[in-house]
Scaffold this motif. Structure first.
Motif, PDB file in Angstrom:
ATOM      1  N   GLU A 110       0.349  -1.626   0.069  1.00  0.00           N
ATOM      2  CA  GLU A 110       0.256   0.001  -0.007  1.00  0.00           C
ATOM      3  C   GLU A 110       1.190   1.326  -0.384  1.00  0.00           C
ATOM      4  OE1 GLU A 110      -1.141   0.103   4.835  1.00  0.00           O
ATOM      5  OE2 GLU A 110      -2.316  -1.086   3.058  1.00  0.00           O
ATOM      6  N   HIS A 111       2.102   1.522   0.259  1.00  0.00           N
ATOM      7  CA  HIS A 111       3.099   2.230   0.298  1.00  0.00           C
ATOM      8  C   HIS A 111       3.868   2.553  -1.306  1.00  0.00           C
ATOM      9  CE1 HIS A 111       1.798   2.955   4.591  1.00  0.00           C
ATOM     10  NE2 HIS A 111       2.012   1.253   5.106  1.00  0.00           N
ATOM     11  N   VAL A 112       4.670   1.633  -1.317  1.00  0.00           N
ATOM     12  CA  VAL A 112       4.965   1.404  -2.049  1.00  0.00           C
ATOM     13  C   VAL A 112       4.593   1.690  -3.884  1.00  0.00           C
ATOM     14  CG1 VAL A 112       6.919   0.952  -0.906  1.00  0.00           C
ATOM     15  CG2 VAL A 112       5.230  -0.748  -2.546  1.00  0.00           C
ATOM     16  N   ILE A 113       3.437   1.577  -3.758  1.00  0.00           N
ATOM     17  CA  ILE A 113       2.497   1.460  -5.267  1.00  0.00           C
ATOM     18  C   ILE A 113       2.625   2.614  -6.119  1.00  0.00           C
ATOM     19  CG2 ILE A 113       0.150   1.002  -5.169  1.00  0.00           C
ATOM     20  CD1 ILE A 113      -0.261  -0.970  -7.560  1.00  0.00           C
ATOM     21  N   SER A 114       2.898   2.927  -7.048  1.00  0.00           N
ATOM     22  CA  SER A 114       1.952   4.223  -7.828  1.00  0.00           C
ATOM     23  C   SER A 114       0.615   4.236  -7.948  1.00  0.00           C
ATOM     24  CB  SER A 114       3.053   3.922  -9.161  1.00  0.00           C
ATOM     25  OG  SER A 114       2.666   3.691  -9.872  1.00  0.00           O
ATOM     26  N   ASP A 115       0.787   5.346  -7.890  1.00  0.00           N
ATOM     27  CA  ASP A 115      -0.959   5.908  -8.470  1.00  0.00           C
ATOM     28  C   ASP A 115      -1.369   5.433  -9.666  1.00  0.00           C
ATOM     29  OD1 ASP A 115      -0.950   7.450  -5.895  1.00  0.00           O
ATOM     30  OD2 ASP A 115      -1.228   9.222  -7.150  1.00  0.00           O
ATOM     31  N   GLU A 116      -0.174   5.815 -10.514  1.00  0.00           N
ATOM     32  CA  GLU A 116      -1.360   5.397 -12.007  1.00  0.00           C
ATOM     33  C   GLU A 116      -0.814   3.490 -12.372  1.00  0.00           C
ATOM     34  OE1 GLU A 116       0.700   4.885 -16.409  1.00  0.00           O
ATOM     35  OE2 GLU A 116       2.029   5.903 -15.190  1.00  0.00           O
ATOM     36  N   SER A 117       0.082   2.633 -11.539  1.00  0.00           N
ATOM     37  CA  SER A 117       0.312   1.243 -11.161  1.00  0.00           C
ATOM     38  C   SER A 117      -1.402   0.638 -10.625  1.00  0.00           C
ATOM     39  CB  SER A 117       1.374   0.881 -10.997  1.00  0.00           C
ATOM     40  OG  SER A 117       2.361   1.069 -11.592  1.00  0.00           O
ATOM     41  N   PHE A 118      -1.447   1.249  -9.392  1.00  0.00           N
ATOM     42  CA  PHE A 118      -2.969   0.951  -8.782  1.00  0.00           C
ATOM     43  C   PHE A 118      -3.763   1.185  -9.674  1.00  0.00           C
ATOM     44  CE2 PHE A 118      -6.149   1.801  -5.795  1.00  0.00           C
ATOM     45  CZ  PHE A 118      -6.061   0.331  -4.588  1.00  0.00           C
ATOM     46  N   GLN A 119      -4.210   2.323 -10.489  1.00  0.00           N
ATOM     47  CA  GLN A 119      -5.152   2.410 -10.730  1.00  0.00           C
ATOM     48  C   GLN A 119      -5.176   1.537 -11.391  1.00  0.00           C
ATOM     49  OE1 GLN A 119      -7.931   4.894 -10.031  1.00  0.00           O
ATOM     50  NE2 GLN A 119      -9.220   3.206 -11.795  1.00  0.00           N
ATOM     51  N   LYS A 120      -4.680   1.542 -12.469  1.00  0.00           N
ATOM     52  CA  LYS A 120      -4.459   0.129 -14.051  1.00  0.00           C
ATOM     53  C   LYS A 120      -4.936  -1.307 -13.149  1.00  0.00           C
ATOM     54  CE  LYS A 120      -3.490   2.968 -17.225  1.00  0.00           C
ATOM     55  NZ  LYS A 120      -4.597   3.524 -18.484  1.00  0.00           N
ATOM     56  N   LEU A 121      -3.884  -1.354 -11.932  1.00  0.00           N
ATOM     57  CA  LEU A 121      -4.500  -3.128 -11.861  1.00  0.00           C
ATOM     58  C   LEU A 121      -5.499  -2.657 -10.835  1.00  0.00           C
ATOM     59  CD1 LEU A 121      -2.943  -5.642 -10.763  1.00  0.00           C
ATOM     60  CD2 LEU A 121      -2.783  -4.524  -7.922  1.00  0.00           C
ATOM     61  N   LYS A 122      -6.158  -1.852 -10.849  1.00  0.00           N
ATOM     62  CA  LYS A 122      -8.440  -1.687 -10.150  1.00  0.00           C
ATOM     63  C   LYS A 122      -9.002  -1.789 -11.195  1.00  0.00           C
ATOM     64  CE  LYS A 122      -9.065   1.874  -8.244  1.00  0.00           C
ATOM     65  NZ  LYS A 122      -9.618   2.049  -6.471  1.00  0.00           N
ATOM     66  N   GLU A 123      -8.084  -1.540 -12.245  1.00  0.00           N
ATOM     67  CA  GLU A 123      -8.905  -1.398 -13.402  1.00  0.00           C
ATOM     68  C   GLU A 123      -8.631  -2.806 -14.694  1.00  0.00           C
ATOM     69  OE1 GLU A 123      -7.637   1.793 -15.737  1.00  0.00           O
ATOM     70  OE2 GLU A 123      -8.131   2.589 -14.830  1.00  0.00           O
TER      71      GLU A 123
END
Length: 127
Positions: free
Chosen positions: A103-116
């Protein structure tokens, strides 16, 4: 702004306690996290200085708008990764532990893409 894992954990804890109890004091944070009162006091001071937290006259900790946004961001990631890993068959305790790290290290962009790319939404787990 990057706060670092430790201060992000404090914000997340304050949010969780606020959801559970309605109000949060430093002693509640210390008890929940298993930390000493002086350690929590130091973190609270840092969060106040950086504009993420306020304290009222009764000692209640209040997240500012930016503190609330940061806490929700971290908590959303935590819930997402915990659910993602447990749905893949990872032991719940290990899933929780790994989620706390990611939760602390993933970038906003990568997290958004993973969620999508997954079926898992941003539902918050029960606290």
């Amino acid at each position: 702004m990057t706060l670092g894992k430790s201060l992000e954990d404090y914000l997340e804890t304050i949010l969780i306690l606020k959801i559970k109890k309605g109000m949060v004091r430093s002693i509640d944070v210390a008890d929940y996290m298993g930390f000493s009162k002086p350690r929590v006091s130091h973190a609270v001071k840092q969060l106040k200085t950086q504009g993420f937290l306020l304290m009222d006259n009764n000692g209640q900790l209040l997240l500012t708008d930016s503190g609330q946004a940061m806490a929700e961001k971290i908590y959303e990631r935590h819930c997402f990764f915990t659910k993602y890993f447990t749905e893949m068959g990872v032991d719940p305790k290990l899933a929780e532990s790994d989620a706390c790290k990611l939760e602390h290290v993933i970038s906003d962009e990568s997290f958004q893409k993973l969620k999508e790319s997954t079926r898992i939404g941003s539902e918050k787990e029960e606290v």
